[in-house]
Every structure is written in C-alpha cells, then in structure tokens.
Design a protein around this motif. Structure first.
Motif, PDB file in Angstrom:
ATOM      1  N   ALA A   1      -6.288  -0.173   6.622  1.00 18.96           N
ATOM      2  CA  ALA A   1      -5.061   0.197   7.328  1.00 18.96           C
ATOM      3  C   ALA A   1      -4.100   0.924   6.396  1.00 18.96           C
ATOM      4  O   ALA A   1      -3.459   1.909   6.787  1.00 18.96           O
ATOM      5  CB  ALA A   1      -4.399  -1.048   7.916  1.00 18.96           C
ATOM      6  N   VAL A   2      -4.010   0.458   5.163  1.00 15.46           N
ATOM      7  CA  VAL A   2      -3.140   1.117   4.173  1.00 15.46           C
ATOM      8  C   VAL A   2      -3.668   2.518   3.876  1.00 15.46           C
ATOM      9  O   VAL A   2      -2.900   3.484   3.798  1.00 15.46           O
ATOM     10  CB  VAL A   2      -3.026   0.277   2.882  1.00 15.46           C
ATOM     11  CG1 VAL A   2      -2.327   1.048   1.779  1.00 15.46           C
ATOM     12  CG2 VAL A   2      -2.298  -1.029   3.170  1.00 15.46           C
ATOM     13  N   GLU A   3      -4.974   2.640   3.726  1.00 14.84           N
ATOM     14  CA  GLU A   3      -5.569   3.957   3.469  1.00 14.84           C
ATOM     15  C   GLU A   3      -5.291   4.908   4.628  1.00 14.84           C
ATOM     16  O   GLU A   3      -4.944   6.069   4.424  1.00 14.84           O
ATOM     17  CB  GLU A   3      -7.080   3.814   3.258  1.00 14.84           C
ATOM     18  CG  GLU A   3      -7.763   5.127   2.966  1.00 14.84           C
ATOM     19  CD  GLU A   3      -9.267   4.976   2.779  1.00 14.84           C
ATOM     20  OE1 GLU A   3      -9.955   6.009   2.780  1.00 14.84           O
ATOM     21  OE2 GLU A   3      -9.758   3.838   2.641  1.00 14.84           O
ATOM     22  N   PHE A   4      -5.436   4.418   5.866  1.00 15.29           N
ATOM     23  CA  PHE A   4      -5.146   5.275   7.013  1.00 15.29           C
ATOM     24  C   PHE A   4      -3.672   5.676   7.034  1.00 15.29           C
ATOM     25  O   PHE A   4      -3.330   6.808   7.360  1.00 15.29           O
ATOM     26  CB  PHE A   4      -5.525   4.620   8.341  1.00 15.29           C
ATOM     27  CG  PHE A   4      -5.173   5.517   9.487  1.00 15.29           C
ATOM     28  CD1 PHE A   4      -5.881   6.675   9.707  1.00 15.29           C
ATOM     29  CD2 PHE A   4      -4.075   5.243  10.273  1.00 15.29           C
ATOM     30  CE1 PHE A   4      -5.513   7.550  10.714  1.00 15.29           C
ATOM     31  CE2 PHE A   4      -3.703   6.101  11.284  1.00 15.29           C
ATOM     32  CZ  PHE A   4      -4.430   7.265  11.510  1.00 15.29           C
ATOM     33  N   SER A   5      -2.804   4.748   6.675  1.00 12.30           N
ATOM     34  CA  SER A   5      -1.376   5.050   6.616  1.00 12.30           C
ATOM     35  C   SER A   5      -1.106   6.208   5.654  1.00 12.30           C
ATOM     36  O   SER A   5      -0.323   7.112   5.942  1.00 12.30           O
ATOM     37  CB  SER A   5      -0.604   3.806   6.179  1.00 12.30           C
ATOM     38  OG  SER A   5       0.753   4.097   5.986  1.00 12.30           O
ATOM     39  N   GLU A   6      -1.780   6.184   4.515  1.00  7.69           N
ATOM     40  CA  GLU A   6      -1.615   7.258   3.532  1.00  7.69           C
ATOM     41  C   GLU A   6      -2.140   8.586   4.077  1.00  7.69           C
ATOM     42  O   GLU A   6      -1.526   9.634   3.869  1.00  7.69           O
ATOM     43  CB  GLU A   6      -2.313   6.886   2.229  1.00  7.69           C
ATOM     44  CG  GLU A   6      -1.625   5.731   1.518  1.00  7.69           C
ATOM     45  CD  GLU A   6      -2.439   5.132   0.385  1.00  7.69           C
ATOM     46  OE1 GLU A   6      -3.616   5.549   0.175  1.00  7.69           O
ATOM     47  OE2 GLU A   6      -1.895   4.246  -0.303  1.00  7.69           O
ATOM     48  N   LEU A   7      -3.264   8.549   4.795  1.00  7.25           N
ATOM     49  CA  LEU A   7      -3.800   9.767   5.409  1.00  7.25           C
ATOM     50  C   LEU A   7      -2.858  10.299   6.489  1.00  7.25           C
ATOM     51  O   LEU A   7      -2.658  11.511   6.616  1.00  7.25           O
ATOM     52  CB  LEU A   7      -5.185   9.491   6.004  1.00  7.25           C
ATOM     53  CG  LEU A   7      -6.303   9.226   5.003  1.00  7.25           C
ATOM     54  CD1 LEU A   7      -7.560   8.737   5.719  1.00  7.25           C
ATOM     55  CD2 LEU A   7      -6.592  10.460   4.176  1.00  7.25           C
ATOM     56  N   ALA A   8      -2.267   9.394   7.268  1.00 14.30           N
ATOM     57  CA  ALA A   8      -1.311   9.804   8.305  1.00 14.30           C
ATOM     58  C   ALA A   8      -0.087  10.452   7.676  1.00 14.30           C
ATOM     59  O   ALA A   8       0.432  11.459   8.180  1.00 14.30           O
ATOM     60  CB  ALA A   8      -0.908   8.599   9.159  1.00 14.30           C
TER      61      ALA A   8
END
Length: 131
Positions: A5-12
């Motif tokens: 979820a944190v990784e996706f947040s960074e991609l977003a």
C-alpha cells in the motif's frame, strides 16, 4: 500488505506530479490510495480470505481523477462501514485514515460485482489544474 500500500501510494504521488496536478491532489490522492488499500487488505485478512488482494487503478479525465479499488474481501461498502465506525466505535482514532480519505474525496461509489468489491473515489479538477 501494508508495504504494498505504501509503494502504491508513492507511485500515485509520482503519477500526480508527472501529470502536473496541483498540490491538493498530489497530497490527497496518495493518502487515499494508501489508507483505503490498507483498510481493504485488513478486511480480507480479518475475514480470513485465502489470498486478500487489492487492485488499484487511477483514471485521469478532463474534469476528474478517479481511483478504482477492486478487492476480494467479503462485501464491504467503506462509506457505510465508516459511518458505523463513527457511531459505534469506542476508539475514535480507529480507522481515522479511512474516514479522512472518504471525507477528502468529491465522490464515492461502491459497486459489489460477483465476488469482488469495486470502490471508486473521485476528485474533481478545479480550473487551472492540468488534466
């Protein structure tokens, strides 16, 4: 996982920056992506789903940005759940990220389809923002 979820947040966040969106969306979109992903994964684990998963997509249109979350946990309308948490939870800090994310969005839609939950969160683009 929470790390996913944190990784996706960074991609977003990188997506919003690359598209030239304003600081409001560069802050809100990654926050909502992370908080809702963590909540949905938690729902799957809480309900003992064999392989809990969340798929998130971001769609940028002329007047809005929409995040679409699809997960395989049991039926879970986050808006209704957030209302229940607010009314009946003896720990107000619990799920605060999810409740905050839902309040930051300009639109929210939940569609249960087959064995999947589909949750869409929309942010309106203001004048002067890039689309």
């Amino acid at each position: 996982t929470d790390a996913g979820a944190v990784e996706f947040s960074e991609l977003a966040s990188a997506f919003c920056k690359r598209k030239g969106l304003n600081s409001r969306l560069r802050y809100f979109v990654p926050l909502c992506a992370e908080e809702l992903s963590i909540c949905l994964i938690g729902q799957g684990m809480e309900n003992k789903v064999k392989d809990p998963s969340v798929h998130v997509k971001i769609l940028l249109c002329d007047q809005s940005l929409t995040m679409s979350f699809r997960d395989n946990s049991p039926r879970c309308d986050l808006l209704k759940r957030a209302e229940e948490w607010s009314l009946h939870d003896d720990r107000p800090e619990r799920f605060i990220g999810t409740r905050m994310a839902l309040k930051l969005a300009d639109g929210f839609r939940y569609i249960p389809l087959m064995d999947q939950n589909n949750t869409m969160i929309t942010f309106n683009l203001s004048k002067g923002e890039t689309a």
